[in-house]
Design an enzyme around this catalytic site. Structure first.
Site, short mmCIF file in Angstrom:
data_model
loop_
_atom_site.label_atom_id
_atom_site.label_comp_id
_atom_site.label_asym_id
_atom_site.label_seq_id
_atom_site.Cartn_x
_atom_site.Cartn_y
_atom_site.Cartn_z
N LYS A 172 2.20 20.79 -7.30
CA LYS A 172 3.00 21.88 -7.81
C LYS A 172 3.88 21.36 -8.94
CE LYS A 172 1.74 25.02 -4.73
NZ LYS A 172 1.10 26.31 -5.07
N ASP A 197 -0.62 22.94 -10.41
CA ASP A 197 -0.42 24.36 -10.09
C ASP A 197 1.00 24.73 -10.50
OD1 ASP A 197 -0.27 26.90 -9.13
OD2 ASP A 197 -0.70 26.41 -7.04
N GLU A 222 -3.50 25.45 -12.76
CA GLU A 222 -3.56 26.75 -12.09
C GLU A 222 -2.37 27.61 -12.49
OE1 GLU A 222 -3.81 28.12 -7.43
OE2 GLU A 222 -4.60 26.17 -8.03
N ASP A 255 -5.27 32.34 -9.98
CA ASP A 255 -5.12 32.50 -8.54
C ASP A 255 -4.49 33.86 -8.27
OD1 ASP A 255 -4.45 32.39 -5.85
OD2 ASP A 255 -3.22 30.61 -5.99
N LYS A 279 -9.30 32.84 -2.48
CA LYS A 279 -8.58 32.96 -1.22
C LYS A 279 -8.97 34.29 -0.58
CE LYS A 279 -4.65 30.18 -2.78
NZ LYS A 279 -3.23 30.20 -3.20
#
Length: 383
Positions: A172, A197, A222, A255, A279
């Site tokens: 992250k 991300d 991401e 995402d 997901k």
């Protein structure tokens, strides 16, 4: 066996599962994983489970545990019970109608997955293999996610995970020190499969900071930009496309911007996406997930499997999707024991030397512990 689903009961549980650590991103932090589990039992005693993976606050999407709970127990479950017993696809078509009407993809996914799980338990096949219409690979590789943690602990954490056999790590990041974090890891581990991300923490004006990551050989970054909508992202990108300031060589993975098949189709059409993070909850269940994966395959968009810090009821679906054999990279899948003292399933997620054997038995392929659901339960509704 008769393929008509005839319900005996539908029970919805709101759970609070303590995490072993506080997980931080650029948008917020999670100390306890609140989640919703739907349990559907039929007249013959077969049981199906689904999980709603919304968070308590709308930092990921607009859905929250509260909004999903109200919608599931006061609307969807009540109306499912009013329907006459029907085949699986009749129920799924009804769920997809509600999803288009309400936009509650994670709430719908919980019910859809429970229905599919129930149907597949009845007919003796694995849920993911059945919906995807293909066999699963025997094993998958692990992939770790590291939250926004103090800089001094970053490399020791990476070292610990690499020592377990993990060779794909996602970190992250944020505009303040994201590049520095990734550069430190890349210097120490030049061959590590590495992704970032940003959780939409960079503005369009900070593209120079995003472009810095091109030096590090990442598999993808991401959700770098604070995307108000896919349309705004499209307009901004086309304004910058012929400018020297646009060129970002690192593949951009989407995402939370992709909340279903239509969003994915739009993003592909306008060149907004290089890689898709899949997901099940965000896509609205296994059936929409199949459509998204098949579209990626048709349009040559690489995809890989994420996760939502959820229990094994949802995460096992992601394990099995990662076993389809053509993922872009290892998924966000690691040992259950990293997050929870006790997961809801047996066997739980467990990797040895970075490899996990994939359960492919009937339904979820694992046993769900009803007593653990009760142990973590803070609210329950049963019809």
């Amino acid at each position: 066996m008769n393929d008509i689903l005839n319900f005996k009961s539908i029970t919805t549980y709101r759970l609070r599962m303590p995490l072993k650590f506080t997980f931080k991103t650029a948008k917020g932090e999670v100390r306890d994983r609140e989640t919703i589990v739907v349990r559907i039992e039929d007249q013959q005693g077969y049981v199906g489970y689904g999980e709603c993976v919304a968070f308590t606050t709308p930092f990921y999407t607009v859905e929250t545990v509260d909004s999903c709970w109200r919608t599931i127990v006061d609307d969807y479950v009540f109306n499912l019970r009013l329907m006459r017993p029907a085949k699986l696809m009749t129920y799924i078509r009804q769920l997809q109608f509600w999803m288009k009407r309400d936009g509650m993809t994670m709430a719908i996914a919980a019910l859809e997955n429970a229905l599919i799980n129930l149907h597949c338990e009845r007919i003796g096949v694995n849920s993911v293999s059945y919906i995807m219409d293909q066999p699963l690979c025997d094993t998958i590789q692990s992939g770790l996610v590291i939250g926004d943690m103090p800089m001094e602990g970053l490399l020791p954490t990476v070292e610990r995970f690499v020592a377990t056999g993990c060779n794909r790590i996602k970190v992250k990041v944020n505009p303040v020190d994201g590049y520095e974090r990734m550069a430190r890891i890349r210097d120490a581990y030049p061959d590590l499969v590495l992704a970032a991300d940003a959780n939409q923490s960079y503005t369009y004006d900070e593209i120079d900071k995003v472009r810095q990551y091109d030096e590090l050989g990442l598999t993808c970054i991401e959700e770098p930009f604070a995307i108000a909508s896919l349309e705004s992202y499209r307009d901004w990108k086309w304004k910058r496309f012929n400018s020297d300031g646009w060129h970002v060589m690192t593949p951009i993975c989407l995402d939370e911007s992709i909340l279903g098949y239509d969003d994915l189709s739009y993003a592909i059409e306008f060149g907004l996406i290089d890689v898709l993070n899949v997901k099940v909850g965000r896509m609205g269940g296994l059936v929409p997930t199949k459509a998204a994966i098949n579209l990626c395959r048709e349009r040559h968009i690489p995809y890989w499997i994420g996760s939502m810090m959820e229990s094994g009821i949802s995460k096992m679906l992601h394990v099995q999707l990662a076993a389809l054999g053509d993922s872009y990279m290892a998924g966000d899948l690691s040992d259950s024991s990293r997050y929870f003292e006790r997961d809801l399933i047996y066997p739980d997620l467990s990797f040895r030397d970075g490899v996990m054997s994939v359960p492919d038995g009937d339904g979820l392929g694992v046993t769900v512990f009803d007593d653990r659901i009760e142990e973590y339960c803070v609210e329950r509704r049963r019809l």
